[in-house]
Design a protein around this motif. Structure first.
Motif, PDB file in Angstrom:
ATOM      1  N   UNK A  65       0.884  -1.288   0.026  1.00  0.00           N
ATOM      2  CA  UNK A  65       0.120   0.047  -0.098  1.00  0.00           C
ATOM      3  C   UNK A  65       0.913   1.025   0.025  1.00  0.00           C
ATOM      4  N   UNK A  66       1.930   1.315   0.817  1.00  0.00           N
ATOM      5  CA  UNK A  66       2.746   2.436   0.875  1.00  0.00           C
ATOM      6  C   UNK A  66       3.726   2.675  -0.347  1.00  0.00           C
ATOM      7  N   UNK A  67       4.042   1.615  -1.123  1.00  0.00           N
ATOM      8  CA  UNK A  67       4.549   1.544  -2.253  1.00  0.00           C
ATOM      9  C   UNK A  67       3.652   2.090  -3.375  1.00  0.00           C
ATOM     10  N   UNK A  72       1.926   7.038  -6.742  1.00  0.00           N
ATOM     11  CA  UNK A  72       0.687   7.973  -7.056  1.00  0.00           C
ATOM     12  C   UNK A  72       1.206   9.361  -6.810  1.00  0.00           C
ATOM     13  N   UNK A  73       1.726   9.636  -5.478  1.00  0.00           N
ATOM     14  CA  UNK A  73       2.583  10.807  -5.114  1.00  0.00           C
ATOM     15  C   UNK A  73       3.464  11.150  -6.027  1.00  0.00           C
ATOM     16  N   UNK A  74       4.304  10.261  -6.336  1.00  0.00           N
ATOM     17  CA  UNK A  74       5.509  10.863  -7.287  1.00  0.00           C
ATOM     18  C   UNK A  74       5.122  11.181  -8.661  1.00  0.00           C
ATOM     19  N   UNK A  75       3.793  10.869  -9.359  1.00  0.00           N
ATOM     20  CA  UNK A  75       3.659  11.399 -10.430  1.00  0.00           C
ATOM     21  C   UNK A  75       2.762  12.603 -10.400  1.00  0.00           C
ATOM     22  N   UNK A  76       2.309  13.114  -9.229  1.00  0.00           N
ATOM     23  CA  UNK A  76       1.565  14.435  -9.026  1.00  0.00           C
ATOM     24  C   UNK A  76       2.610  15.435  -9.200  1.00  0.00           C
ATOM     25  N   UNK A  89       3.431  15.882  -0.274  1.00  0.00           N
ATOM     26  CA  UNK A  89       3.003  14.528  -0.046  1.00  0.00           C
ATOM     27  C   UNK A  89       3.910  13.442  -0.037  1.00  0.00           C
ATOM     28  N   UNK A  90       4.993  13.266  -1.107  1.00  0.00           N
ATOM     29  CA  UNK A  90       5.834  12.342  -1.107  1.00  0.00           C
ATOM     30  C   UNK A  90       6.884  12.538  -0.096  1.00  0.00           C
ATOM     31  N   UNK A  91       7.317  13.679   0.145  1.00  0.00           N
ATOM     32  CA  UNK A  91       8.278  14.064   1.121  1.00  0.00           C
ATOM     33  C   UNK A  91       7.878  13.492   2.593  1.00  0.00           C
ATOM     34  N   UNK A  92       6.611  13.733   2.695  1.00  0.00           N
ATOM     35  CA  UNK A  92       5.950  13.367   4.414  1.00  0.00           C
ATOM     36  C   UNK A  92       5.771  11.716   4.147  1.00  0.00           C
ATOM     37  N   UNK A  93       5.526  11.015   3.097  1.00  0.00           N
ATOM     38  CA  UNK A  93       5.309   9.631   3.073  1.00  0.00           C
ATOM     39  C   UNK A  93       6.638   9.034   3.224  1.00  0.00           C
ATOM     40  N   UNK A  94       7.733   9.672   2.405  1.00  0.00           N
ATOM     41  CA  UNK A  94       8.874   8.848   2.625  1.00  0.00           C
ATOM     42  C   UNK A  94       9.906   9.239   3.898  1.00  0.00           C
ATOM     43  N   UNK A  95       9.775  10.387   4.590  1.00  0.00           N
ATOM     44  CA  UNK A  95      10.236  10.840   5.727  1.00  0.00           C
ATOM     45  C   UNK A  95      11.419  11.836   5.335  1.00  0.00           C
ATOM     46  N   UNK A  96      11.259  12.354   4.147  1.00  0.00           N
ATOM     47  CA  UNK A  96      12.322  13.468   3.709  1.00  0.00           C
ATOM     48  C   UNK A  96      11.963  14.883   4.223  1.00  0.00           C
TER      49      UNK A  96
END
Length: 140
Positions: A65-67, A72-76, A89-96
């Motif tokens: 699910x996280x992958x 999805x977030x990397x395409x936006x 969104x991608x930074x918050x998901x990956x912890x960046x």
């Protein structure tokens, strides 16, 4: 015996010199810096370890699910132009968001006086596959 870095297959292919400038083979032939290679390997190792631990703790559904959410977030993205995509969104998901980067310490390079924005129309054509080559600089 390993050979050194190789040039792309289509070296003498169709190159629009007026649009993209003279071809630079050095950027294609020079390998990455050793520290950059180590950092990339470390990032991949930590991501795979985190995925493995989450799979053991929560089952196989959560890492998938996280992958999926990461894809999805990397395409936006915003259209290319003056305001770059923040990918919050991608930074918050990956912890960046927890990491301090170059732009946090020394300022964002996109806000410098020497930054020249790319041409919006050509970069959208490249993104949609209507034109070839990198996004060219604007004449502004």
């Amino acid at each position: 015996m390993e050979s050194g870095p190789s040039l792309p297959h289509d070296v003498l292919g169709a190159h629009d010199t007026l649009r993209y400038g003279l071809p630079a083979f050095k950027s294609d032939a020079v390998p990455d810096h050793p520290v950059q290679i180590i950092q990339e390997q470390n990032r991949k190792y930590h991501a795979s370890t985190k995925r493995y631990l989450m799979e053991k703790a929560y089952g196989t559904a959560l890492p998938f699910q996280m992958q999926f959410e990461q894809q999805i977030l990397s395409k936006f993205q915003r259209p290319p132009g003056l305001i770059p995509s923040s990918m919050l969104g991608l930074e918050s998901l990956t912890g960046a968001l927890d990491e301090i980067g170059f732009e946090d310490s020394f300022g964002n390079p996109l806000e410098s006086e020497s930054y020249v924005p790319v041409d919006l129309h050509h970069s959208m054509e490249v993104r949609l596959g209507l034109a070839k080559g990198p996004a060219q600089r604007s004449f502004v």
